[in-house]
Design a protein around this motif. Structure first.
Motif, PDB file in Angstrom:
ATOM      1  N   ASP A   9      36.113  49.349  55.993  1.00  0.00           N
ATOM      2  CA  ASP A   9      35.163  48.445  55.365  1.00  0.00           C
ATOM      3  C   ASP A   9      35.264  48.596  53.846  1.00  0.00           C
ATOM      4  OD1 ASP A   9      32.951  46.592  55.492  1.00  0.00           O
ATOM      5  OD2 ASP A   9      31.700  48.259  54.802  1.00  0.00           O
ATOM      6  N   HIS A  10      35.032  47.522  53.132  1.00  0.00           N
ATOM      7  CA  HIS A  10      35.118  47.549  51.665  1.00  0.00           C
ATOM      8  C   HIS A  10      34.271  48.675  51.074  1.00  0.00           C
ATOM      9  CE1 HIS A  10      34.039  46.405  47.536  1.00  0.00           C
ATOM     10  NE2 HIS A  10      35.287  45.982  47.488  1.00  0.00           N
ATOM     11  N   ASP A  11      33.082  48.879  51.629  1.00  0.00           N
ATOM     12  CA  ASP A  11      32.178  49.911  51.105  1.00  0.00           C
ATOM     13  C   ASP A  11      32.679  51.328  51.370  1.00  0.00           C
ATOM     14  OD1 ASP A  11      30.519  47.915  50.176  1.00  0.00           O
ATOM     15  OD2 ASP A  11      29.276  47.917  51.981  1.00  0.00           O
ATOM     16  N   ASP A  12      33.638  51.488  52.276  1.00  0.00           N
ATOM     17  CA  ASP A  12      34.180  52.807  52.601  1.00  0.00           C
ATOM     18  C   ASP A  12      35.432  53.155  51.784  1.00  0.00           C
ATOM     19  OD1 ASP A  12      32.209  53.183  54.514  1.00  0.00           O
ATOM     20  OD2 ASP A  12      33.440  52.298  56.107  1.00  0.00           O
ATOM     21  N   TYR A  53      37.585  48.082  44.232  1.00  0.00           N
ATOM     22  CA  TYR A  53      39.029  47.980  44.431  1.00  0.00           C
ATOM     23  C   TYR A  53      39.518  46.540  44.310  1.00  0.00           C
ATOM     24  CZ  TYR A  53      43.460  47.594  46.810  1.00  0.00           C
ATOM     25  OH  TYR A  53      44.758  47.284  47.103  1.00  0.00           O
ATOM     26  N   ASP A  54      38.772  45.596  44.877  1.00  0.00           N
ATOM     27  CA  ASP A  54      39.187  44.192  44.868  1.00  0.00           C
ATOM     28  C   ASP A  54      39.288  43.599  43.467  1.00  0.00           C
ATOM     29  OD1 ASP A  54      39.437  43.971  47.622  1.00  0.00           O
ATOM     30  OD2 ASP A  54      37.340  43.402  47.879  1.00  0.00           O
ATOM     31  N   HIS A  55      38.660  44.228  42.505  1.00  0.00           N
ATOM     32  CA  HIS A  55      38.646  43.680  41.144  1.00  0.00           C
ATOM     33  C   HIS A  55      39.531  44.460  40.181  1.00  0.00           C
ATOM     34  CE1 HIS A  55      35.517  40.989  42.443  1.00  0.00           C
ATOM     35  NE2 HIS A  55      34.873  42.020  42.950  1.00  0.00           N
ATOM     36  N   LEU A  56      40.273  45.434  40.685  1.00  0.00           N
ATOM     37  CA  LEU A  56      41.142  46.223  39.809  1.00  0.00           C
ATOM     38  C   LEU A  56      42.391  45.428  39.452  1.00  0.00           C
ATOM     39  CD1 LEU A  56      41.147  49.740  41.513  1.00  0.00           C
ATOM     40  CD2 LEU A  56      39.951  49.049  39.440  1.00  0.00           C
ATOM     41  N   PRO A  57      42.751  45.383  38.166  1.00  0.00           N
ATOM     42  CA  PRO A  57      44.024  44.762  37.796  1.00  0.00           C
ATOM     43  C   PRO A  57      45.177  45.596  38.350  1.00  0.00           C
ATOM     44  CG  PRO A  57      42.626  45.100  35.860  1.00  0.00           C
ATOM     45  CD  PRO A  57      41.979  45.806  37.017  1.00  0.00           C
ATOM     46  N   VAL A  58      46.221  44.930  38.796  1.00  0.00           N
ATOM     47  CA  VAL A  58      47.368  45.628  39.373  1.00  0.00           C
ATOM     48  C   VAL A  58      47.924  46.656  38.387  1.00  0.00           C
ATOM     49  CG1 VAL A  58      49.708  45.339  40.280  1.00  0.00           C
ATOM     50  CG2 VAL A  58      47.930  43.714  40.888  1.00  0.00           C
ATOM     51  N   GLY A  59      47.886  46.351  37.096  1.00  0.00           N
ATOM     52  CA  GLY A  59      48.428  47.255  36.084  1.00  0.00           C
ATOM     53  C   GLY A  59      47.706  48.588  35.999  1.00  0.00           C
ATOM     54  N   ARG A 102      44.989  54.662  38.764  1.00  0.00           N
ATOM     55  CA  ARG A 102      43.772  54.964  39.502  1.00  0.00           C
ATOM     56  C   ARG A 102      44.051  55.655  40.836  1.00  0.00           C
ATOM     57  NH1 ARG A 102      39.554  51.427  38.144  1.00  0.00           N
ATOM     58  NH2 ARG A 102      38.306  52.642  39.558  1.00  0.00           N
ATOM     59  N   VAL A 103      45.163  55.313  41.511  1.00  0.00           N
ATOM     60  CA  VAL A 103      45.425  55.899  42.827  1.00  0.00           C
ATOM     61  C   VAL A 103      45.959  57.318  42.739  1.00  0.00           C
ATOM     62  CG1 VAL A 103      45.775  53.666  43.933  1.00  0.00           C
ATOM     63  CG2 VAL A 103      47.751  54.928  43.068  1.00  0.00           C
ATOM     64  N   ARG A 104      46.275  57.789  41.552  1.00  0.00           N
ATOM     65  CA  ARG A 104      46.792  59.153  41.405  1.00  0.00           C
ATOM     66  C   ARG A 104      45.752  60.205  41.801  1.00  0.00           C
ATOM     67  NH1 ARG A 104      51.534  59.446  39.675  1.00  0.00           N
ATOM     68  NH2 ARG A 104      51.471  61.591  38.979  1.00  0.00           N
ATOM     69  N   GLN A 105      44.483  59.841  41.811  1.00  0.00           N
ATOM     70  CA  GLN A 105      43.423  60.779  42.170  1.00  0.00           C
ATOM     71  C   GLN A 105      43.220  60.879  43.677  1.00  0.00           C
ATOM     72  OE1 GLN A 105      39.579  59.419  41.020  1.00  0.00           O
ATOM     73  NE2 GLN A 105      39.957  57.360  41.761  1.00  0.00           N
ATOM     74  N   GLY A 124      42.996  64.902  38.905  1.00  0.00           N
ATOM     75  CA  GLY A 124      41.582  64.662  38.679  1.00  0.00           C
ATOM     76  C   GLY A 124      41.405  63.445  37.797  1.00  0.00           C
ATOM     77  N   GLY A 125      40.196  63.081  37.603  1.00  0.00           N
ATOM     78  CA  GLY A 125      39.940  61.957  36.716  1.00  0.00           C
ATOM     79  C   GLY A 125      38.782  61.135  37.220  1.00  0.00           C
ATOM     80  N   ASP A 126      38.326  60.275  36.368  1.00  0.00           N
ATOM     81  CA  ASP A 126      37.205  59.413  36.664  1.00  0.00           C
ATOM     82  C   ASP A 126      37.712  58.176  37.390  1.00  0.00           C
ATOM     83  OD1 ASP A 126      34.990  57.817  36.707  1.00  0.00           O
ATOM     84  OD2 ASP A 126      34.693  57.777  34.545  1.00  0.00           O
ATOM     85  N   PRO A 127      37.236  57.925  38.612  1.00  0.00           N
ATOM     86  CA  PRO A 127      37.708  56.757  39.343  1.00  0.00           C
ATOM     87  C   PRO A 127      37.333  55.442  38.668  1.00  0.00           C
ATOM     88  CG  PRO A 127      35.914  57.806  40.528  1.00  0.00           C
ATOM     89  CD  PRO A 127      36.267  58.695  39.375  1.00  0.00           C
TER      90      PRO A 127
END
Length: 115
Positions: free
Chosen positions: A10-13, A19-25, A30-33, A74-77
């Motif tokens: 589910d989107h909330d999970d 996630y749906d609004h993240l630019p591909v660039g 972001r996925v490194r965390q 680590g990092g801020d999502p």
């Protein structure tokens, strides 16, 4: 009526907020965390919804790196790279861009009639 997408998260999970609004660039940063489970959730969601090849490629490559021993960083999502910076360090900006020229059909021509 049954839903064939019972394994789809589910989107909330999802482990990345909005996630749906993240630019591909910014996605590769972001996925490194994420760990393997988080990446698999995002992959399943992407396949069921957008199924965008550039996004799938980024996610699959990162999942493979994690499976081969890369550790999530680590990092801020919610963090995004500063505006204007690119992955390759380009110095291009609106201030350094060339002036646009009008299309050929709008360039001035002689007002003298032909013929």
């Amino acid at each position: 009526m049954t839903d064939d997408r019972t394994n789809e998260p589910d989107h909330d999970d999802l482990p990345l907020p909005d996630y749906d609004h993240l630019p591909v660039g910014t996605l590769a940063h972001r996925v490194r965390q994420l760990d393997a489970d988080g990446l698999e959730k995002i992959l399943a969601y992407e396949r069921a919804h957008g199924n965008r090849m550039p996004v799938l490629t980024v996610l699959e490559q990162r999942l493979e790196e994690v499976r081969q021993g890369a550790t999530p960083s680590g990092g801020d999502p919610d963090a995004a790279p500063p505006q204007g910076e690119t992955r390759h360090g380009s110095k291009a900006s609106p201030q350094t861009a060339a002036e646009p020229s009008p299309p050929d059909r709008f360039q001035q021509t002689s007002s003298q009639p032909r013929g």
